[in-house]
Design an enzyme around this catalytic site. Structure first.
Site, PDB file in Angstrom:
ATOM      1  N   ASP A  89      14.221 -42.767 -18.254  1.00  0.00           N
ATOM      2  CA  ASP A  89      15.293 -43.211 -17.369  1.00  0.00           C
ATOM      3  C   ASP A  89      15.138 -42.571 -15.998  1.00  0.00           C
ATOM      4  OD1 ASP A  89      18.069 -44.130 -16.529  1.00  0.00           O
ATOM      5  OD2 ASP A  89      18.075 -44.703 -18.643  1.00  0.00           O
ATOM      6  N   HIS A 299      22.643 -42.741 -14.015  1.00  0.00           N
ATOM      7  CA  HIS A 299      22.263 -43.765 -14.986  1.00  0.00           C
ATOM      8  C   HIS A 299      21.731 -43.142 -16.269  1.00  0.00           C
ATOM      9  CE1 HIS A 299      19.845 -47.147 -16.641  1.00  0.00           C
ATOM     10  NE2 HIS A 299      20.791 -47.888 -16.098  1.00  0.00           N
ATOM     11  N   SER A 469      21.849 -51.941 -19.858  1.00  0.00           N
ATOM     12  CA  SER A 469      21.443 -50.534 -19.918  1.00  0.00           C
ATOM     13  C   SER A 469      22.344 -49.732 -20.836  1.00  0.00           C
ATOM     14  CB  SER A 469      21.489 -49.904 -18.519  1.00  0.00           C
ATOM     15  OG  SER A 469      20.400 -50.284 -17.740  1.00  0.00           O
TER      16      SER A 469
END
EC number: 3.4.-.-
Length: 547
Positions: A89, A299, A469
């Site tokens: 990621d 994220h 995601s």
């Protein structure tokens, strides 16, 4: 596949601003907000319940979650083994209160001694590896289409078909297609910049008229003028400020947009890393700083929490998996990831013991896809399951490109260890699929909750964001849970257990991106199902114990 939205972006996305006699709409990408707290026929749920809706059970809660709590009741009295989960990621806050106790630590590496103690090719890789690291923290990048066009511009830019030799005509025609794709992809970004410039000019004009160095809503409402253009400008700013955006927030967003390098032909996102991204054998790069920069780690931290945030520790939220350790691998920039980084990240996770790898990223072009194919096959050979987000473009990826994947021709799988996951919402009705989710009867395997998912944010915070995601780590968590309690099962078996045991949905739903078109939910993926942790464990138990 990045998801980051300051609270005021929604206001910027909808504001109309009158300037110079014209009214234009600002085009700023926004999150999906089509979530209702009203579920099925039982009325409303509390905010606390909604924070954990993804773990709910359709039968008992009337919420189409993945039945996590029900799964743990099934596991009572059973003992699992530790499973390492690799999260490829953008960077992860491994010091977060809900993650620090589940972080994988390389047992053969001595922190901070500048030596590759375990001889795995990576110095001081204590918590994983940062393939974007160098002399600083690399974060911005171009999109792949930008890199492709930039590479071809010196040869073809400004030329017509009459300027091209016979042997180059096919390449020139392909170049023209790439240019059109670049222009289509970048149109919203460039329009947004135009709108932001317009707003800045308006702010400056009104400040000059009022003599103020900065403006408040009260300043705007106090303006008196007969100038129709200025009146329009003031009303536009009142509309902007009325949506919760002040001048400071506007400039913060504006500066962020100016720093966006996705479409910048001249930007070299690799300079800070120091490797040759076109050479897969050039592997001596990166560093052990898996956290990344302030914005980039949002994220990855959110994704990691969904999978394995410490359960029942009295803070934050519970991840899906227990007995899991987080291996952090940074390879996703603010832009498109490099094929080389993805391939090496997969191999790193495999070589260092991961049995499940989550990949919440993707792109439309993959010039060195063979490197990723080889890495996926390498993972399959070593019995590692890869869980991949389907993407947020509201498109059918049986037709449209989406990389990485497990089928070069979109029909035949070259490996049986990849699960591709679409996103669905809390709405158990025609709005079940997330409006942004990609889908595909051949290339999406299963769906999972991906709208307004509550999880870890950097600096011990928690927030809700949306995307495939978020759906992918829900499934990665299920996979880790199954692999923990039934380690006899192979990666391929776990993949098909998750697909076959999911909750079947027998209803027509709105097809993402198709403006009102409906289709059976079963047509949006291979399985036609929502992943379900309880069902997966029951099926795994039957396979192992024959009961």
């Amino acid at each position: 596949m990045r998801i980051f939205k300051p609270m005021y972006v929604a206001a910027l996305a909808t504001i109309t601003l009158a300037s110079c006699g014209s009214v234009k709409n600002m085009a700023v990408p926004t999150m999906d907000t089509s979530v209702s707290l009203t579920v099925a026929k039982k009325g409303t749920v509390s905010e606390e319940q909604f924070n954990h809706w993804a773990h709910a059970d359709l039968m008992t809660d009337t919420i189409p979650g993945i039945s996590v709590e029900k799964a743990y009741k099934f596991l009572e009295g059973k003992k699992g083994t530790t499973v390492i989960v690799g999260v490829i990621d953008s960077g992860i806050d491994v010091e977060h209160e809900d993650l620090k106790d589940v972080v994988w630590t390389n047992p053969k590496e001595i922190a901070g001694n500048g030596i590759d103690d375990d001889n795995n090719g990576y110095v001081d890789d204590i918590y994983g590896w940062n393939f974007l690291g160098g002399n600083g923290v690399a974060a911005p990048e171009q999109l792949e289409i930008t890199r492709i066009v930039a590479k071809l511009n010196p040869k073809f830019k400004g030329k017509t078909i009459n300027d091209i030799s016979a042997e180059d005509k096919a390449d020139f025609e392909q170049y023209q297609k790439y240019v059109k794709a670049y222009e289509a992809s970048g149109s919203r970004h460039f329009q947004t910049l135009d709108r932001l410039v317009q707003i800045e000019e308006t702010l400056n004009a009104v400040k000059k008229f009022t003599g103020k160095s900065s403006l408040t809503m009260e300043d705007l409402k106090a303006v008196e003028t007969e100038d129709e253009t200025l009146k329009g400008q003031v009303q536009g700013l009142i509309g902007l400020f009325g949506r919760g955006v002040d001048e400071e927030q506007f400039y913060e967003y504006y500066e962020a947009q100016k720093k966006n390098k996705n479409y910048d032909f001249d930007f070299d996102g690799r300079a800070i890393v120091g490797d040759n991204p076109e050479d897969i054998t050039d592997t001596n790069y990166g560093n052990g700083n898996v956290i990344g920069s302030k914005d980039d780690e949002i994220h990855g931290t959110h994704v990691a929490g969904i999978i394995l945030a410490t359960r029942n520790n009295g803070v934050g939220m519970n991840g899906v998996a227990t007995n899991a350790k987080l291996m952090s691998i940074r390879a996703v920039p603010d832009g498109d990831e490099r094929d080389k980084d993805v391939a090496l990240a997969i191999r790193y996770a495999v070589d260092n013991g991961a049995k499940v790898i989550n990949m919440s990223f993707g792109k439309n072009y993959s010039p060195n896809k063979e490197w990723v194919f080889d890495a996926i096959k390498y993972a399959e050979k070593h019995d590692v399951l890869l869980v991949h987000a389907a993407g947020n473009d509201s498109k059918d990826i049986d037709v449209k490109p989406n990389w990485p994947n497990d089928s070069e021709d979109k029909i035949t799988e070259y490996a049986d260890n990849v699960l591709t996951v679409g996103a669905m919402s809390v709405n158990y009705n025609e709005n079940l699929p997330a409006v942004f989710s990609n889908y595909g009867k051949t290339n999406v395997d299963v769906f999972a909750p991906g709208v307004q998912i509550y999880s870890t944010f950097p600096k011990n915070e928690y927030q809700k964001i949306s995307g495939t995601s978020m759906a992918s780590p829900e499934v990665a968590g299920i996979a880790a849970l199954v692999r923990s309690y039934y380690p006899q099962l192979s990666a391929s078996q776990v993949k098909h257990i998750i697909m076959n045991s999911g909750t079947k949905i027998d209803m027509e739903v709105l097809v993402p991106g198709e403006k009102g078109k409906k289709a059976p939910f079963s047509e949006l993926s291979i399985s036609g199902k929502i992943a379900n942790a309880y069902n997966a464990l029951v099926l795994a138990d039957k396979m192992v114990n024959g009961k």
